[in-house]
Design a protein around this motif. Sequence first.
Motif, mmCIF file in Angstrom:
data_model
loop_
_atom_site.group_PDB
_atom_site.id
_atom_site.type_symbol
_atom_site.label_atom_id
_atom_site.label_comp_id
_atom_site.label_asym_id
_atom_site.label_seq_id
_atom_site.Cartn_x
_atom_site.Cartn_y
_atom_site.Cartn_z
ATOM 1 N N ALA A 29 45.488 37.735 36.071
ATOM 2 C CA ALA A 29 44.725 37.300 34.891
ATOM 3 C C ALA A 29 45.461 36.169 34.170
ATOM 4 O O ALA A 29 44.851 35.167 33.779
ATOM 5 N N ALA A 32 45.155 33.032 36.187
ATOM 6 C CA ALA A 32 43.813 32.450 36.106
ATOM 7 C C ALA A 32 43.588 31.760 34.760
ATOM 8 O O ALA A 32 42.915 30.729 34.689
ATOM 9 N N LYS A 37 40.939 28.763 35.149
ATOM 10 C CA LYS A 37 39.829 29.264 35.961
ATOM 11 C C LYS A 37 39.069 30.346 35.200
ATOM 12 O O LYS A 37 37.952 30.692 35.541
ATOM 13 N N TYR A 38 39.743 30.926 34.223
ATOM 14 C CA TYR A 38 39.155 32.049 33.496
ATOM 15 C C TYR A 38 39.481 31.924 32.014
ATOM 16 O O TYR A 38 40.631 31.646 31.650
ATOM 17 N N ASP A 39 38.467 32.095 31.182
ATOM 18 C CA ASP A 39 38.661 32.090 29.727
ATOM 19 C C ASP A 39 38.849 33.522 29.248
ATOM 20 O O ASP A 39 38.005 34.380 29.531
ATOM 21 N N PRO A 40 39.929 33.796 28.519
ATOM 22 C CA PRO A 40 40.165 35.181 28.075
ATOM 23 C C PRO A 40 39.154 35.613 27.027
ATOM 24 O O PRO A 40 38.548 34.779 26.349
ATOM 25 N N SER A 41 38.997 36.928 26.891
ATOM 26 C CA SER A 41 38.140 37.457 25.831
ATOM 27 C C SER A 41 38.805 37.180 24.485
ATOM 28 O O SER A 41 40.007 36.881 24.424
ATOM 29 N N PRO A 43 39.595 39.353 22.063
ATOM 30 C CA PRO A 43 40.736 40.253 21.788
ATOM 31 C C PRO A 43 42.006 39.833 22.529
ATOM 32 O O PRO A 43 43.102 39.878 21.963
ATOM 33 N N LEU A 44 41.860 39.412 23.781
ATOM 34 C CA LEU A 44 43.048 39.008 24.544
ATOM 35 C C LEU A 44 43.625 37.705 23.982
ATOM 36 O O LEU A 44 44.849 37.558 23.877
ATOM 37 N N LYS A 47 45.517 38.562 20.923
ATOM 38 C CA LYS A 47 46.759 39.251 21.284
ATOM 39 C C LYS A 47 47.814 38.233 21.751
ATOM 40 O O LYS A 47 48.997 38.345 21.401
ATOM 41 N N MET B 1 40.328 46.047 23.391
ATOM 42 C CA MET B 1 41.369 45.992 24.423
ATOM 43 C C MET B 1 42.436 47.036 24.132
ATOM 44 O O MET B 1 42.841 47.219 23.008
ATOM 45 N N ASP B 70 41.682 45.124 34.513
ATOM 46 C CA ASP B 70 41.677 44.335 33.277
ATOM 47 C C ASP B 70 40.425 43.457 33.274
ATOM 48 O O ASP B 70 39.638 43.464 34.220
ATOM 49 N N GLU B 71 40.248 42.714 32.186
ATOM 50 C CA GLU B 71 39.000 41.969 32.021
ATOM 51 C C GLU B 71 38.783 40.918 33.105
ATOM 52 O O GLU B 71 37.650 40.663 33.512
ATOM 53 N N TYR B 72 39.854 40.340 33.619
ATOM 54 C CA TYR B 72 39.736 39.310 34.660
ATOM 55 C C TYR B 72 39.310 39.932 36.000
ATOM 56 O O TYR B 72 38.386 39.453 36.657
ATOM 57 N N GLN B 73 39.973 41.042 36.366
ATOM 58 C CA GLN B 73 39.623 41.717 37.618
ATOM 59 C C GLN B 73 38.188 42.242 37.559
ATOM 60 O O GLN B 73 37.444 42.167 38.547
ATOM 61 N N LYS B 130 35.440 31.388 43.184
ATOM 62 C CA LYS B 130 35.258 30.864 41.826
ATOM 63 C C LYS B 130 36.477 31.102 40.940
ATOM 64 O O LYS B 130 36.868 30.235 40.172
ATOM 65 N N TYR B 131 37.067 32.290 41.054
ATOM 66 C CA TYR B 131 38.114 32.670 40.091
ATOM 67 C C TYR B 131 39.531 32.702 40.645
ATOM 68 O O TYR B 131 40.460 33.002 39.915
ATOM 69 N N ARG B 132 39.720 32.438 41.928
ATOM 70 C CA ARG B 132 41.074 32.568 42.509
ATOM 71 C C ARG B 132 42.028 31.594 41.826
ATOM 72 O O ARG B 132 41.639 30.524 41.388
#
Lengths: 69, 132
Positions: A29, A32, A37-41, A43-44, A47, B1, B70-73, B130-132
């Motif tokens: 995570a 990423a 590649k990924y935007d955290p939520s 709350p994250l 944090k 969380m 977790d949220e990403y997985q 997409k997410y790797r």
Amino acid sequence: MKNRLKVLRAEQNWTQEELAQRVGVSRQAINAIETEKYDPSLPLAIKLGKLFGKPVEEMFALDENTDHG
Amino acid sequence: MTNKEVEKPSKGSTAVLVFCGLTVGLVVVHVLLRGSYPPGHPIRLLVTSLMGLGFASFIFLYTRMLANMDEYQRQIQLYALAIAFPLSLVTAWAIGYFRAEGLLAGRDPRDLPLVLLIPYAIGFAAAWLKYR
């Protein structure tokens, strides 16, 4: 979304694994998020902001080239 | 969380893969038994019961794996399922219509769940890219 997570983590000399453990997510995570590649939520993101002592908006910024509609 | 320790994805997914493999193995055994034993035979009933147990265990383990991610997985899994679900509908619809037209008529519709593993694999591959 752009972010400064990698820079902030490097300043603390933390590995991705260490940072992941501190905020309770997987190393994948963190990777990423750093590679955008990924935007955290929210709350994250909050944090992470608390951990680094920075406001969220200082760590994360909208990418103007991305459609957020 | 929450601050709970995040389960390593491989830990939960190994149990899911093992049970999925066992259930698929039981389906294959059931296919082989169909030619040798009549319906209602104790061996067929036993294998059918174990298949039901396998499917139920798979669902339980899969939802537990999702809860421990977790949220990403979880995002990756949900993206995979978002692709797999409509793809499964289209696949089931296409197989049904082709069977009605005489194609694939020799195949047993009870084996359809095995075919539906393919849309999930496609969805997971798309999510991984997409997410790797």
